[in-house]
Design an enzyme around this catalytic site. Structure first.
Site, PDB file in Angstrom:
ATOM      1  N   TRP A 186       0.867  -1.180   0.000  1.00 30.19           N
ATOM      2  CA  TRP A 186       0.000   0.000   0.000  1.00 30.19           C
ATOM      3  C   TRP A 186       0.898   1.223   0.000  1.00 30.19           C
ATOM      4  O   TRP A 186       1.889   1.292   0.734  1.00 30.19           O
ATOM      5  CB  TRP A 186      -0.904   0.035   1.231  1.00 30.19           C
ATOM      6  CG  TRP A 186      -1.599   1.366   1.352  1.00 30.19           C
ATOM      7  CD1 TRP A 186      -2.700   1.784   0.669  1.00 30.19           C
ATOM      8  CD2 TRP A 186      -1.202   2.478   2.183  1.00 30.19           C
ATOM      9  NE1 TRP A 186      -3.016   3.081   1.017  1.00 30.19           N
ATOM     10  CE2 TRP A 186      -2.123   3.529   1.938  1.00 30.19           C
ATOM     11  CE3 TRP A 186      -0.158   2.688   3.093  1.00 30.19           C
ATOM     12  CZ2 TRP A 186      -2.025   4.760   2.585  1.00 30.19           C
ATOM     13  CZ3 TRP A 186      -0.061   3.910   3.735  1.00 30.19           C
ATOM     14  CH2 TRP A 186      -0.993   4.939   3.479  1.00 30.19           C
ATOM     15  N   GLU A 227      -3.150  -2.994  -2.521  1.00 28.19           N
ATOM     16  CA  GLU A 227      -4.286  -2.433  -1.774  1.00 28.19           C
ATOM     17  C   GLU A 227      -4.648  -1.041  -2.272  1.00 28.19           C
ATOM     18  O   GLU A 227      -3.806  -0.141  -2.311  1.00 28.19           O
ATOM     19  CB  GLU A 227      -3.933  -2.376  -0.289  1.00 28.19           C
ATOM     20  CG  GLU A 227      -4.994  -1.741   0.585  1.00 28.19           C
ATOM     21  CD  GLU A 227      -4.563  -1.661   2.037  1.00 28.19           C
ATOM     22  OE1 GLU A 227      -5.367  -1.189   2.859  1.00 28.19           O
ATOM     23  OE2 GLU A 227      -3.418  -2.059   2.352  1.00 28.19           O
ATOM     24  N   LYS A 229      -7.117   2.570  -2.368  1.00 26.40           N
ATOM     25  CA  LYS A 229      -7.698   3.520  -1.427  1.00 26.40           C
ATOM     26  C   LYS A 229      -8.439   4.583  -2.218  1.00 26.40           C
ATOM     27  O   LYS A 229      -8.028   4.932  -3.335  1.00 26.40           O
ATOM     28  CB  LYS A 229      -6.610   4.157  -0.555  1.00 26.40           C
ATOM     29  CG  LYS A 229      -7.134   4.841   0.708  1.00 26.40           C
ATOM     30  CD  LYS A 229      -5.998   5.147   1.668  1.00 26.40           C
ATOM     31  CE  LYS A 229      -6.547   5.646   3.004  1.00 26.40           C
ATOM     32  NZ  LYS A 229      -5.469   5.845   3.992  1.00 26.40           N
ATOM     33  N   ASP A 260      -9.795  -3.243   1.807  1.00 28.48           N
ATOM     34  CA  ASP A 260      -9.815  -2.639   3.146  1.00 28.48           C
ATOM     35  C   ASP A 260     -11.185  -2.012   3.373  1.00 28.48           C
ATOM     36  O   ASP A 260     -11.657  -1.223   2.550  1.00 28.48           O
ATOM     37  CB  ASP A 260      -8.715  -1.581   3.258  1.00 28.48           C
ATOM     38  CG  ASP A 260      -8.581  -1.011   4.656  1.00 28.48           C
ATOM     39  OD1 ASP A 260      -9.563  -0.419   5.156  1.00 28.48           O
ATOM     40  OD2 ASP A 260      -7.492  -1.139   5.243  1.00 28.48           O
ATOM     41  N   HIS A 263     -11.504   1.873   2.936  1.00 28.98           N
ATOM     42  CA  HIS A 263     -10.860   2.550   1.813  1.00 28.98           C
ATOM     43  C   HIS A 263     -11.783   2.906   0.663  1.00 28.98           C
ATOM     44  O   HIS A 263     -11.318   3.163  -0.450  1.00 28.98           O
ATOM     45  CB  HIS A 263      -9.703   1.693   1.296  1.00 28.98           C
ATOM     46  CG  HIS A 263      -8.483   1.783   2.149  1.00 28.98           C
ATOM     47  ND1 HIS A 263      -7.257   1.319   1.748  1.00 28.98           N
ATOM     48  CD2 HIS A 263      -8.296   2.301   3.391  1.00 28.98           C
ATOM     49  CE1 HIS A 263      -6.366   1.541   2.700  1.00 28.98           C
ATOM     50  NE2 HIS A 263      -6.981   2.130   3.717  1.00 28.98           N
ATOM     51  N   HIS A 287      -8.683  -6.410   4.865  1.00 26.94           N
ATOM     52  CA  HIS A 287      -8.322  -5.626   6.037  1.00 26.94           C
ATOM     53  C   HIS A 287      -9.639  -5.213   6.683  1.00 26.94           C
ATOM     54  O   HIS A 287     -10.277  -4.244   6.259  1.00 26.94           O
ATOM     55  CB  HIS A 287      -7.495  -4.398   5.657  1.00 26.94           C
ATOM     56  CG  HIS A 287      -6.046  -4.695   5.447  1.00 26.94           C
ATOM     57  ND1 HIS A 287      -5.119  -3.711   5.190  1.00 26.94           N
ATOM     58  CD2 HIS A 287      -5.368  -5.863   5.482  1.00 26.94           C
ATOM     59  CE1 HIS A 287      -3.923  -4.276   5.047  1.00 26.94           C
ATOM     60  NE2 HIS A 287      -4.060  -5.574   5.226  1.00 26.94           N
ATOM     61  N   ASP A 295     -12.200   6.423   6.780  1.00 28.69           N
ATOM     62  CA  ASP A 295     -11.091   5.517   7.097  1.00 28.69           C
ATOM     63  C   ASP A 295     -10.473   5.841   8.456  1.00 28.69           C
ATOM     64  O   ASP A 295      -9.290   6.153   8.562  1.00 28.69           O
ATOM     65  CB  ASP A 295     -10.031   5.603   5.993  1.00 28.69           C
ATOM     66  CG  ASP A 295      -8.991   4.507   6.114  1.00 28.69           C
ATOM     67  OD1 ASP A 295      -9.320   3.430   6.637  1.00 28.69           O
ATOM     68  OD2 ASP A 295      -7.845   4.732   5.691  1.00 28.69           O
ATOM     69  N   ASP A 297     -10.317   3.669  10.984  1.00 22.85           N
ATOM     70  CA  ASP A 297      -9.683   2.466  11.533  1.00 22.85           C
ATOM     71  C   ASP A 297     -10.034   2.227  12.995  1.00 22.85           C
ATOM     72  O   ASP A 297      -9.151   1.979  13.823  1.00 22.85           O
ATOM     73  CB  ASP A 297      -8.164   2.525  11.341  1.00 22.85           C
ATOM     74  CG  ASP A 297      -7.760   2.288   9.899  1.00 22.85           C
ATOM     75  OD1 ASP A 297      -8.354   1.417   9.251  1.00 22.85           O
ATOM     76  OD2 ASP A 297      -6.849   2.981   9.411  1.00 22.85           O
ATOM     77  N   ASP A 327      -7.073  -4.446  10.539  1.00 23.66           N
ATOM     78  CA  ASP A 327      -6.298  -3.203  10.416  1.00 23.66           C
ATOM     79  C   ASP A 327      -7.013  -2.099  11.177  1.00 23.66           C
ATOM     80  O   ASP A 327      -7.911  -1.447  10.653  1.00 23.66           O
ATOM     81  CB  ASP A 327      -6.127  -2.826   8.950  1.00 23.66           C
ATOM     82  CG  ASP A 327      -5.269  -1.578   8.762  1.00 23.66           C
ATOM     83  OD1 ASP A 327      -4.705  -1.091   9.757  1.00 23.66           O
ATOM     84  OD2 ASP A 327      -5.174  -1.087   7.624  1.00 23.66           O
TER      85      ASP A 327
END
Length: 419
Positions: A186, A227, A229, A260, A263, A287, A295, A297, A327
């Site tokens: 990434w 990955e 985004k 993800d 993302h 993820h 995002d 997380d 993640d």
């Protein structure tokens, strides 16, 4: 709840599920064998041990200053040991390149397997596999907002060499541990405002990736992944590695695609993308995170999307093609508790999905009986699956319910506060 009560509740639940044609013993055995790749960076707020005082960049931010952040690899391994002891089922550890150990400074294009030998020895003791990631952020050569797509040949080559070195480390993990290491690339490359040229950076990124993966490595030791985004902090207008870019790249190069959960656009969910991607990509990684306000997380919750992700994997028999990873990073609460909560929730979602009458639901859909389909789906939320989870935890010799929290609090008092 004592052992007798858990066992009694399980026997009742077992009979109820058997009436639906579901074998709970098999579900427990199956979910126990699904490895979840737990990310190391929750334990130290994505600082790593290359230069822990380096400012975070690439859109990565942690909030909070809870006591006990891991300050060394030994601290981190100690904390992981504690977290792993409270989580049932097969586990892996996902490492970033910045978690190397060296007595002398090593720049990222010069990292070697020897800088991760302690992690391999720990993994052997824990009987877990290791996954890996190049760290293309928080470095002087990433300050301009570009890495693998940088217009400066020297900077771009630095990151190419870093990723090549990372692949050799990933291969080393696979050879030493007997299970392939998934290495995910990434990069934060992008622009804060509207670019004049969207194409050239993507051409450079494609060329860089092609050079990185040009050396063939046996997939029984190492697997490449990329990955995407949507956008990032400091790259709100343009992200080089978009979904379209990486979907095309993974498909055309026959490597893994990483999805993800944070993302994409806030109205998009990866649970809807898994089946579509499975038609074109042979294998991919997830993820799993909780993107509160995009995002961010947050720690994985037992929320609708986490459950839907698990259902998509189980309903379409994709366990052999999906590598489940996590993640998230939260410095505002006990970091070990964060690992335990998030990982247990992911495995809990997988178990609940395995206890769903999938074949019946699919047949109802084919029959056009959407009323019964919806009714059964809704009833599954309140059926006795929780009794199966409690019994699974009991048999896995990990705390049932929230009993694990007392152990974490005790560890905080004895270990974390002393740091």
């Amino acid at each position: 709840m004592n052992t007798h009560d858990i066992e009694v509740a399980y026997e009742i639940a077992k009979k109820r599920f058997a009436e639906m044609g579901i074998d709970t013993d098999k579900a427990i055995a199956d979910v126990d064998g699904v490895p979840i790749s737990i990310h190391c960076w929750q334990g130290d707020d994505v600082r790593g041990f290359e230069n822990p005082d380096q400012e975070l960049s690439g859109g990565i931010q942690t909030t909070g200053n809870y006591v006990g952040r891991a300050r060394s690899a030994d601290d981190l391994r100690q904390d992981l040991d504690k977290a792993f002891s409270l989580i049932p089922g097969a586990k892996r550890l996902n490492l970033h390149a910045i978690y190397l150990e060296s007595d002398t400074p090593v720049d990222r294009d010069k990292i070697k397997p020897e800088h991760f030998k302690n992690w391999v020895e720990w993994a052997k003791q824990e009987q877990v596999g290791l996954d890996f990631n190049p760290s293309c952020f928080s470095h002087p050569n990433s300050e301009g907002g570009f890495t693998l797509s940088h217009h400066d040949d020297n900077i771009r080559q630095f990151w190419i060499d870093h990723c090549k070195a990372s692949r050799r480390i990933s291969e080393y993990f696979g050879k030493e541990l007997g299970t392939p290491s998934v290495m995910n690339i990434w990069v934060p490359d992008g622009m804060k405002d509207m670019p004049a040229d969207r194409l050239a950076p993507r051409q450079r990124l494609m060329a860089s990736l092609d050079e990185i993966i040009s050396e063939k490595i046996d997939t029984k030791y190492h697997k490449d992944a990329v990955e995407s985004k949507l956008f990032g902090i400091g790259a709100e207008a343009y992200t080089v590695g978009s979904n379209e870019f990486y979907m095309g790249y993974a498909t055309s190069r026959d490597i893994l695609l990483c999805l993800d959960a944070g993302h994409f656009h806030p109205t998009e969910v990866i649970s809807d993308k898994i089946s579509a991607c499975s038609l074109y990509v042979n294998e991919f990684i997830l993820h799993v995170t909780r993107p509160m306000r995009w995002d961010s997380d947050h720690i994985v919750s037992f929320d609708t999307e986490t459950q839907e992700i698990a259902k998509e994997i189980i309903r379409h028999d994709l366990l052999a093609r999906v590598n489940v990873g996590l993640d998230f990073f939260d410095a505002s609460i006990n970091r070990i508790a964060a690992w335990v909560i998030g990982t247990r929730n992911m495995r809990k979602a997988l178990l609940k999905a395995m206890l769903e009458p999938t074949a019946q639901l699919k047949q109802l859909e084919l029959d056009g009986d959407y009323t019964t389909r919806l009714a059964l789906m809704e009833e599954s939320h309140s059926n006795s699956w929780a009794a199966v989870w409690d019994y699974y935890c009991l048999k896995a010799d990990v705390p049932v319910g929230s009993d694990w929290l007392a152990s974490v609090k005790q560890y905080e008092e004895k270990v974390l506060i002393q740091r």
